[in-house]
Each structure stands twice: as structure tokens, then as C-alpha cells.
Design a protein around this motif. Structure first.
Motif, PDB file in Angstrom:
ATOM      1  N   GLY A 190      57.700  34.983  26.643  1.00 26.74           N
ATOM      2  CA  GLY A 190      57.918  33.733  25.932  1.00 26.74           C
ATOM      3  C   GLY A 190      58.242  32.549  26.811  1.00 26.74           C
ATOM      4  N   SER A 191      58.423  32.746  28.101  1.00 26.87           N
ATOM      5  CA  SER A 191      58.694  31.623  29.007  1.00 26.87           C
ATOM      6  C   SER A 191      57.663  31.633  30.134  1.00 26.87           C
ATOM      7  N   ASP A 192      57.417  30.454  30.679  1.00 27.36           N
ATOM      8  CA  ASP A 192      56.439  30.329  31.758  1.00 27.36           C
ATOM      9  C   ASP A 192      57.067  30.700  33.098  1.00 27.36           C
ATOM     10  N   ALA A 193      56.259  31.327  33.931  1.00 31.33           N
ATOM     11  CA  ALA A 193      56.684  31.669  35.291  1.00 31.33           C
ATOM     12  C   ALA A 193      55.570  31.282  36.250  1.00 31.33           C
ATOM     13  N   GLU A 194      55.963  30.810  37.436  1.00 26.92           N
ATOM     14  CA  GLU A 194      54.988  30.364  38.424  1.00 26.92           C
ATOM     15  C   GLU A 194      54.649  31.495  39.390  1.00 26.92           C
ATOM     16  N   PHE A 195      53.373  31.551  39.717  1.00 28.82           N
ATOM     17  CA  PHE A 195      52.879  32.539  40.669  1.00 28.82           C
ATOM     18  C   PHE A 195      51.978  31.835  41.684  1.00 28.82           C
ATOM     19  N   GLU A 196      51.837  32.442  42.854  1.00 30.35           N
ATOM     20  CA  GLU A 196      50.787  32.051  43.781  1.00 30.35           C
ATOM     21  C   GLU A 196      49.987  33.299  44.114  1.00 30.35           C
ATOM     22  N   GLY A 197      48.760  33.091  44.498  1.00 31.55           N
ATOM     23  CA  GLY A 197      47.928  34.256  44.764  1.00 31.55           C
ATOM     24  C   GLY A 197      46.613  33.872  45.397  1.00 31.55           C
ATOM     25  N   VAL A 198      45.717  34.833  45.470  1.00 32.59           N
ATOM     26  CA  VAL A 198      44.398  34.628  46.061  1.00 32.59           C
ATOM     27  C   VAL A 198      43.351  35.334  45.209  1.00 32.59           C
ATOM     28  N   VAL A 199      42.116  34.837  45.330  1.00 33.13           N
ATOM     29  CA  VAL A 199      40.978  35.434  44.642  1.00 33.13           C
ATOM     30  C   VAL A 199      39.882  35.673  45.675  1.00 33.13           C
ATOM     31  N   HIS A 200      39.260  36.849  45.645  1.00 34.17           N
ATOM     32  CA  HIS A 200      38.054  37.070  46.438  1.00 34.17           C
ATOM     33  C   HIS A 200      37.139  38.008  45.666  1.00 34.17           C
ATOM     34  N   ARG A 201      35.896  38.018  46.069  1.00 29.98           N
ATOM     35  CA  ARG A 201      34.898  38.844  45.386  1.00 29.98           C
ATOM     36  C   ARG A 201      34.493  40.005  46.288  1.00 29.98           C
ATOM     37  N   VAL A 202      34.522  41.202  45.736  1.00 26.46           N
ATOM     38  CA  VAL A 202      34.044  42.388  46.448  1.00 26.46           C
ATOM     39  C   VAL A 202      32.561  42.538  46.131  1.00 26.46           C
ATOM     40  N   PRO A 203      31.682  42.358  47.115  1.00 24.94           N
ATOM     41  CA  PRO A 203      30.240  42.410  46.837  1.00 24.94           C
ATOM     42  C   PRO A 203      29.843  43.690  46.113  1.00 24.94           C
ATOM     43  N   GLY A 204      29.118  43.531  45.023  1.00 18.42           N
ATOM     44  CA  GLY A 204      28.641  44.678  44.264  1.00 18.42           C
ATOM     45  C   GLY A 204      29.687  45.319  43.389  1.00 18.42           C
ATOM     46  N   GLN A 205      30.930  44.795  43.414  1.00 18.48           N
ATOM     47  CA  GLN A 205      31.972  45.395  42.589  1.00 18.48           C
ATOM     48  C   GLN A 205      32.583  44.366  41.639  1.00 18.48           C
ATOM     49  N   LEU A 206      33.733  43.826  42.005  1.00 15.00           N
ATOM     50  CA  LEU A 206      34.499  43.025  41.053  1.00 15.00           C
ATOM     51  C   LEU A 206      35.101  41.793  41.718  1.00 15.00           C
ATOM     52  N   LEU A 207      35.702  40.961  40.879  1.00 13.50           N
ATOM     53  CA  LEU A 207      36.505  39.848  41.340  1.00 13.50           C
ATOM     54  C   LEU A 207      37.952  40.350  41.418  1.00 13.50           C
ATOM     55  N   VAL A 208      38.589  40.125  42.563  1.00 13.34           N
ATOM     56  CA  VAL A 208      39.946  40.647  42.767  1.00 13.34           C
ATOM     57  C   VAL A 208      40.934  39.482  42.756  1.00 13.34           C
ATOM     58  N   VAL A 209      41.923  39.583  41.873  1.00 18.33           N
ATOM     59  CA  VAL A 209      42.964  38.566  41.747  1.00 18.33           C
ATOM     60  C   VAL A 209      44.287  39.204  42.163  1.00 18.33           C
ATOM     61  N   GLU A 210      44.983  38.576  43.129  1.00 15.29           N
ATOM     62  CA  GLU A 210      46.281  39.071  43.583  1.00 15.29           C
ATOM     63  C   GLU A 210      47.320  37.993  43.314  1.00 15.29           C
ATOM     64  N   LEU A 211      48.438  38.388  42.727  1.00 16.95           N
ATOM     65  CA  LEU A 211      49.469  37.442  42.310  1.00 16.95           C
ATOM     66  C   LEU A 211      50.828  37.850  42.868  1.00 16.95           C
ATOM     67  N   GLU A 212      51.604  36.846  43.313  1.00 22.43           N
ATOM     68  CA  GLU A 212      52.970  37.077  43.758  1.00 22.43           C
ATOM     69  C   GLU A 212      53.866  36.051  43.074  1.00 22.43           C
ATOM     70  N   PRO A 213      54.977  36.478  42.489  1.00 15.93           N
ATOM     71  CA  PRO A 213      55.860  35.530  41.784  1.00 15.93           C
ATOM     72  C   PRO A 213      56.544  34.575  42.756  1.00 15.93           C
ATOM     73  N   LEU A 214      56.674  33.322  42.348  1.00 20.17           N
ATOM     74  CA  LEU A 214      57.365  32.342  43.184  1.00 20.17           C
ATOM     75  C   LEU A 214      58.872  32.431  43.029  1.00 20.17           C
ATOM     76  N   ASP A 215      59.329  32.949  41.920  1.00 19.30           N
ATOM     77  CA  ASP A 215      60.766  33.118  41.707  1.00 19.30           C
ATOM     78  C   ASP A 215      61.166  34.514  42.152  1.00 19.30           C
TER      79      ASP A 215
END
Length: 723
Positions: free
Chosen positions: A99-124
Motif C-alpha cells: 500500500g505504500s510506494d518504495a524506491e528501487f534502482e536496477g538494471v535491464v538487459h536482454r539475454v539473446p534468444g531467451q528473456l528480458l532480465v530485470v534486477e532490482l535493489e531497494p534504495l531504502d
């Protein structure tokens, strides 16, 4: 056929082949979401989404990213529009947690022939959590500005490495920072260190090549920054383990959160290390070394600081290239001096060989050699401390069968060829440059055996206990352990090999010139000399005093695309160039002035070829002119290097407004912008001043790519820090 053990199932006998890129789990300070495009549905998730996202991994699967609330999906969709997503792209977002917003930072990259990978780390960071280093934009800019200035001022690898460890420790705060350099055999040595004074120094310690398996080295080249937050972490596995719809596991090569090999974690525990940051130093596509940062309690860095470390690695690699090329520039100066002395000796004494070997210091000191031998025209001439003539002949025969086309070198003849063990006292180390394409002619330098005391970080051959690498590995004890190394000489450095290669090329040039003169004054030796000149890679034309062609070697015929019959005189040769009248005037001046000429012509053709031309006048004893020798060198690579430098300067000019835009707002940012551009410009000048044409253009092009990447990285840093 040897099989590759799955991640976490390797032992000390097969860790070289462990599939570390198929880890199937992440470090728990962040979460990983594997997303299917174009629906952006989560098909894999790390099990720790319960703790960090307050969602069960099972209920998250097959749901779109927008189900997590906030603006995560919007951010990812924008990034996913890029075609090239092999390298992770950072971002910040908001998620709805309970119910409350939280901030994250992360990165996105694409694995050829597979998937899009999203990695997230909390800022708090939760209470009692891991210490996290976060620097505001101005502070980070100050660190980077000072670092770039210090690194750009370094004039040697030693001073550069000392500056690197100090800058990294000041910026990141790790307990220990080291520069770890690899030798040609893959062994590592700590060449610089900055540490907490309470820690014991590791400076000068060697580490065997097996400490970093080949798969890990390959990943260090692809993924330049690797972070370990806590060596005792409990890994969060991927759910499901395999990519849905296939039997394959997710390729985690470029994942920032990827779990590390249990063997590597045990290795760090054995050292007492808790957290690490490892930054790759890549030179010409090869792993030159590492910046290794160690901490003795859990420690994390925000993405902006990691990006700053990545940016500095590019600056460091650029400076390494400039320093190396400056050494090559000094090589060129020494070779020109040697060539001048030999040419003078040839004209006064008639034999360059005696002049080459007469003064041992002239030949031996530049390569720090203890002896040298010249194999030429079936004779063996030597200077300094050398083996006997029969031993030299045996060495020559071995080098002839194993040395390749141009350069051979080793630092332990006895190890590489036990039958030549008797050479060890005087010729344990050998450099051999080939002087002829069709004869076993060589110039060789020798180094005698040098007993070395190598300080290893623990006994590299220490056995396991109870066959359990987790219980006691060969690297369990990292106390300094010394080994006396016999049967070897000090290894030849890159600049020494370059100098040997350049001296060999100069001697080949001199040999061609001398034999070209002999064609004019010794007809009875014509057959033997013609073979030497004709097989040379140097393009040569010899004429008589009336400009009639006496000889054109195969290299020139290949260069011109003509037959000997089509080149009866210099007038025909002048017709080969895009400005034949100017060429003819030069040739006429040779007759009238009797002075040598140096200059450039352009060979006509579909794609004109720029050439360096050297014209020598050969006088007779009575003062008349016997004839002329013309030698041609292809300047295509030199011109390419010039264009590359001009293109780089243009790119730097174009990059300046972009960097200035990023940096505007504070004096520190403006200084950083200037420092980044000044560093690239200074490196460009150092590289181009080397005048080693075949290598300059690729290095300038690599510098341009590096500068562009630095621009992008700095933009990302500012994006993170401007909040």
C-alpha cells in the motif's frame, strides 16, 4: 571428453570448467525478474521477492510487471525499445509495497534468444541491514575529477597503479584496494595496494593462474564490474530453475546479482574477506588485470558509484595504452639510432655485422640481455656471455622448427626443451628475430639463469585435507610462502619484445640495402644476392646511372601489379603514380643533384595506395653514379592512423557539449568534464606519437569507443545523482 560441472558442483579438479554463468540463484540484496516480451510477463523470479517485494514468487509468475504497481513496467518498456541490450542499462523506479510506494534502482538487459532480465535493489536499507555507500552527485564528481587528473598524469604502469588504488579507496571506502596484473602465463601479481593500516600488506604477492578459472576470466571481460555484498549470504534461487518452455537454464553472464561459485566464496572466507568489488582492466580485448577491492564486513555500493568505478576502468585502460605506446615510441628512437650506426659502418667498413656486435653495450643494454648471437650467411657471430657454438647451432635448429615467421621468445629454455638444458646457465631466456624468409638467419638475445624468490599468497601446491575442498582448499592459508625458482630468466617485457622486433625489421632493411649495392658492384655474386633481395618483403627497384631498371623485386611487382618487362626504366615507374610528372622530376633530380631523396608518392589504381619512397644514390669510386636504389613502404596504415586521430578529435569536439550539459551546475562537474576530455586528448597524443602505424589506428579507434562509453557512463551517473 571432459564434462563441465554444474554450478555449485565443481571441486578443485574441475573448477576450471564450472558453469558459473548458469548459477540459477542471486545474492539476496536484490531480486531478479525474467520477463517475456512483448507481454512483459514475469516467467522467472528469485525466491527473495517475498522479503523485498512482499510477493510470493508463485503468485508473481505469469503476471505483467504492472501488477507490482508504480512505474516499473513503464521504465522497462522504454529501455526494451533498444535493439542492443546485451549490456545492462540502469534505471530507477517506484513499486507499491503493502500500500505504500518504495524506491528501487536496477538494471535491464536482454539475454539473446531467451528473456528480458530485470534486477532490482531497494534504495531504502532496512534497519540492521548492510552498510551501503551512496554519494551525492557533487561529491561523486569531485572524486572522479581528482581521479581522472591523477590517472592522466601517470607516466608509468607503477605510478598509474599506485594512483588507481588510492583513488578507488578514497571513492569507495573499501578496507583494501589492489591492482592485480596478469603475466603471459595467467599468473597474477599484486603490483599496488592501498589498505587500512591495521591490515597486513599483500603487495608483491603472486597468485597462481588456477585461482581465477578461464570461464571467470571470460566473464570479467564481458561484465566489467562484479560486486559481492556478503560472503556468507544465503542465495535466493530462481523459480522455476529452468526457463519456461525450454530445458535451458537462464544465462546469467551479465547479471549484476548473479551468485558466485561456492569455491570462490570459500576462497574469500579463507582470506577473511567479507565483501568485494572487482573491476576489470581490459586492454585490446584481453584481460590485462583487475582492480580488486576487499572489505571485512558486509558492504554495498549504489549503482552510481559502481558506474563511476566502471568509468575509471575505461580511463585506466586508456592510460595503460598510452604508457605502453610511449614505450614503443622510445623503441623507435633507439632503432633509428642503431640503423644509422650500421649504415655508416657499412659504407666505411663494408660489413654491418661487425659494427652490430663490436660494442656489446649498444646491442645488449636496451633489452637488458647478457649475450647475443647473429646467425647470418652460415656464420655465427656473438657478443657477451653466450653458449658454445655447437650449443648455439642446436638452439638455432630448435628455434627454426618452433619459432614461427618472425619472433620467438621464451624465459625458460630448459622447461620448453629439456634437451637444451645445458644452455640454462648462459641462455635460459631467448629472443630470436628472423632475418630472412628463406634462410635460417637470426639475431638472438640471451638472458642467463636468474634464481628468483617468488612470494605466493599461500603454497600453490598445498594439498586438500580429507578430499574436501570446502574443508581445506589449497588456498586456505594465505600466509606469505616463498618459492625459489630455478632454470628460468626474467621474463621479456612487451616493450623489450617490441624493440627486438623493430631491430630485426631494421636489420632486414639494412640487409636489403647492402645486397642491393652488391648487385651493382659484384656481378659474380648476382645469383646469391638476387635471391636475398628478391624474397624480401621490402619493395625495391635498382637502376643504373641512366635510370634503366636493373632489378625490381617481387614485393614491388606485387605492389605495382606490373611485370618486370613493363618497367624498363624510371620513366615507366613514374607512370605508376597519380602524379607521374612530379615523380619524374624527382627521378631526374637524383641524376643532376646526386643526393638522396625522401618523400611520398601515391600509387595509381582503383584505390590509390600511399607510399613512402626512399631513393639512394650509389656513387662509384671515381665520383660517377653507379645507379640508384628505390625502396617503397605502404603508408596505408599510417594514413589510417592519421584519419583515426582526426576522427577522434572530431568526436571529442562533438562529445564536449554533451559532457558539458551533463556536468553543468557545479565547478566540480565542469572540472570533471574537462578532465575526461583532457585525458582522452592526452592519451590520443601519446598513442599517435608512437608512430607504430599498424597499432596506432586500432588503439585510437578503441580510445574513441572508450571515450564514448565514458560519456554514456557519466550521463548515467548524473541521472542517478540528480534527484
Amino acid at each position: 571428453m571432459k564434462t563441465s560441472p554444474a554450478f555449485g558442483q565443481a571441486d578443485l579438479t574441475n573448477c576450471e570448467r564450472e558453469l558459473i554463468h548458469l548459477a540459477g540463484s542471486v545474492q539476496p540484496h536484490g531480486v531478479l525478474l525474467a520477463v517475456r516480451e512483448p507481454s512483459f510477463e514475469v516467467v522467472q523470479a528469485s525466491a527473495n521477492v517475498v522479503e523485498l517485494l512482499r510477493r510470493q514468487s508463485g503468485e508473481l509468475l505469469e503476471r505483467p510487471l504492472r501488477w507490482l504497481g508504480g512505474n516499473l513496467e513503464d521504465q522497462v518498456r522504454v529501455i526494451a525499445q533498444q535493439d542492443d541490450l546485451d549490456e545492462p542499462v540502469p534505471f530507477r523506479c517506484r513499486l507499491s509495497l503493502g500500500g505504500s510506494d518504495a524506491e528501487f534502482e536496477g538494471v535491464v538487459h536482454r539475454v539473446p534468444g531467451q528473456l528480458l532480465v530485470v534486477e532490482l535493489e531497494p534504495l531504502d536499507t532496512p534497519p540492521g541491514g548492510v552498510a551501503v555507500l551512496e554519494l551525492d552527485g557533487d561529491t561523486l564528481a569531485q572524486h572522479l575529477g581528482r581521479a581522472v587528473q591523477r590517472l592522466s598524469a601517470a607516466s608509468s604502469i607503477g605510478t598509474l597503479s599506485d594512483a588507481v588504488v588510492k583513488c578507488f579507496r578514497e571513492m569507495t571506502g573499501y578496507d583494501r584496494v589492489m591492482v592485480y596484473k596478469f603475466d603471459p602465463d595467467g599468473h597474477g601479481k599484486i603490483i599496488a595496494e592501498a589498505r587500512d593500516p591495521r591490515l597486513e600488506s599483500l603487495l608483491g604477492h603472486h597468485y597462481p593462474a588456477t585461482d581465477i578459472p578461464q570461464r571467470a576470466r571470460e566473464l570479467y571481460i564481458r561484465n566489467r564490474v562484479r560486486l559481492l555484498v556478503d560472503v556468507d549470504y544465503a542465495a535466493a534461487g530462481l523459480v522455476p530453475r529452468q526457463v519456461p518452455g525450454s530445458a535451458a537454464e537462464l544465462d546469467m553472464s551479465m547479471c549484476t546479482l548473479r551468485s558466485m561459485s561456492p569455491l570462490h566464496l570459500q576462497y574469500l572466507r579463507n582470506m577473511g574477506v567479507t565483501a568485494t568489488l572487482v573491476v576489470s582492466l581490459v586492454r585490446e580485448g584481453q584481460l590485462w588485470g583487475l582492480v580488486a577491492c576487499h572489505h571485512y564486513s558486509p558492504y554495498n555500493l549504489r549503482f552510481a558509484v559502481r558506474a563511476a568505478a566502471d568509468l575509471l576502468s575505461e580511463v585506466i585502460a586508456t592510460r595503460i595504452a598510452a604508457i605502453d605506446n610511449y614505450a614503443y615510441a622510445q623503441v623507435a628512437i633507439q632503432v633509428r639510432r642503431l640503423e644509422q650506426r650500421l649504415i655508416e659502418a657499412t659504407s666505411t667498413e663494408g660489413d654491418w655485422r661487425l659494427a652490430l656486435l663490436r660494442n656489446p653495450r649498444t646491442l645488449l643494454q636496451p633489452l637488458d640481455a647478457t649475450g647475443a648471437a647473429l646467425f647470418h650467411d652460415d656464420e655465427v657471430l656473438s657478443t657477451g656471455e653466450v653458449p658454445s657454438t655447437p650449443q648455439l647451432r642446436a638452439l638455432q635448429q630448435w628455434v627454426q622448427t618452433t619459432g614461427g615467421d618472425r619472433l620467438f621468445h621464451c624465459s625458460a629454455v630448459e622447461r620448453d626443451n629439456p634437451s637444451l638444458a645445458s644452455l640454462t646457465p648462459t641462455a635460459s631466456g631467448v629472443i630470436a628475430v628472423k632475418l630472412s624468409a628463406d634462410r635460417p638467419d637470426y639475431l638472438m638475445w640471451f638472458r642467463k639463469e636468474q634464481l628468483l624468490t617468488v612470494t605466493w599468497a599461500g603454497d600453490p601446491a598445498k594439498p586438500m585435507v580429507a578430499n574436501n575442498p570446502m574443508e581445506l582448499s589449497p588456498r586456505r592459508s594465505f600466509a606469505a610462502w616463498s618459492e625459489l625458482v630455478r632454470g628460468t630468466a626474467l621474463p621479456w617485457s612487451g616493450s623489450e619484445l617490441a624493440l627486438a622486433r623493430a631491430i630485426g625489421a631494421s636489420l632486414i632493411d639494412i640487409i636489403v640495402q647492402v645486397n642491393a649495392v652488391r648487385l651493382l658492384i659484384a656481378e659474380h655474386q648476382l645469383s646469391k644476392v638476387r635471391g636475398t633481395v628478391g624474397s624480401s618483403n621490402e619493395a625495391v627497384i635498382v637502376t643504373d646511372g641512366h635510370q634503366r631498371t636493373l632489378f625490381a623485386n617481387d614485393a614491388f611487382l606485387r605492389l605495382s601489379g606490373r611485370t618486370r618487362e613493363a618497367l624498363p626504366d624510371l620513366a615507366a615507374v613514374a607512370g605508376l603514380f597519380t602524379q607521374p610528372q612530379a615523380a619524374q622530376r624527382v627521378f631526374d633530380a637524383l641524376v643532376s643533384d646526386c643526393q638522396p631523396w625522401r618523400g611520398e608518392f601515391e600509387m595509381a589504381g582503383t584505390r590509390p595506395t600511399p607510399l613512402s619512397v626512399r631513393a639512394e644514390v650509389v656513387p662509384a669510386r671515381d665520383g660517377s653514379v653507379l645507379g640508384f636504389i628505390l625502396m617503397f613502404d605502404d603508408l596505408t596504415e599510417s594514413k589510417r592512423a592519421l584519419r583515426a586521430r582526426e576522427h577522434l578529435e572530431a568526436s571529442l569536439s562533438q562529445a564536449a557539449p554533451s559532457l558539458a550539459a551533463f556536468g553543468s551546475g557545479s565547478r566540480e562537474n565542469d572540472e570533471l568534464v574537462s578532465a575526461i576530455l583532457a585525458s582522452a586528448s592526452l592519451a590520443a597524443m601519446d598513442i599517435a606519437d608512437g608512430n607504430m602505424a599498424p597499432t596506432v589506428a586500432p588503439m585510437l579507434e578503441e580510445l574513441e569507443v572508450s571515450t564514448r562509453r565514458a560519456t554514456t557512463l557519466y550521463g548515467r551517473i548524473r541521472g542517478f545523482t540528480q534527484r
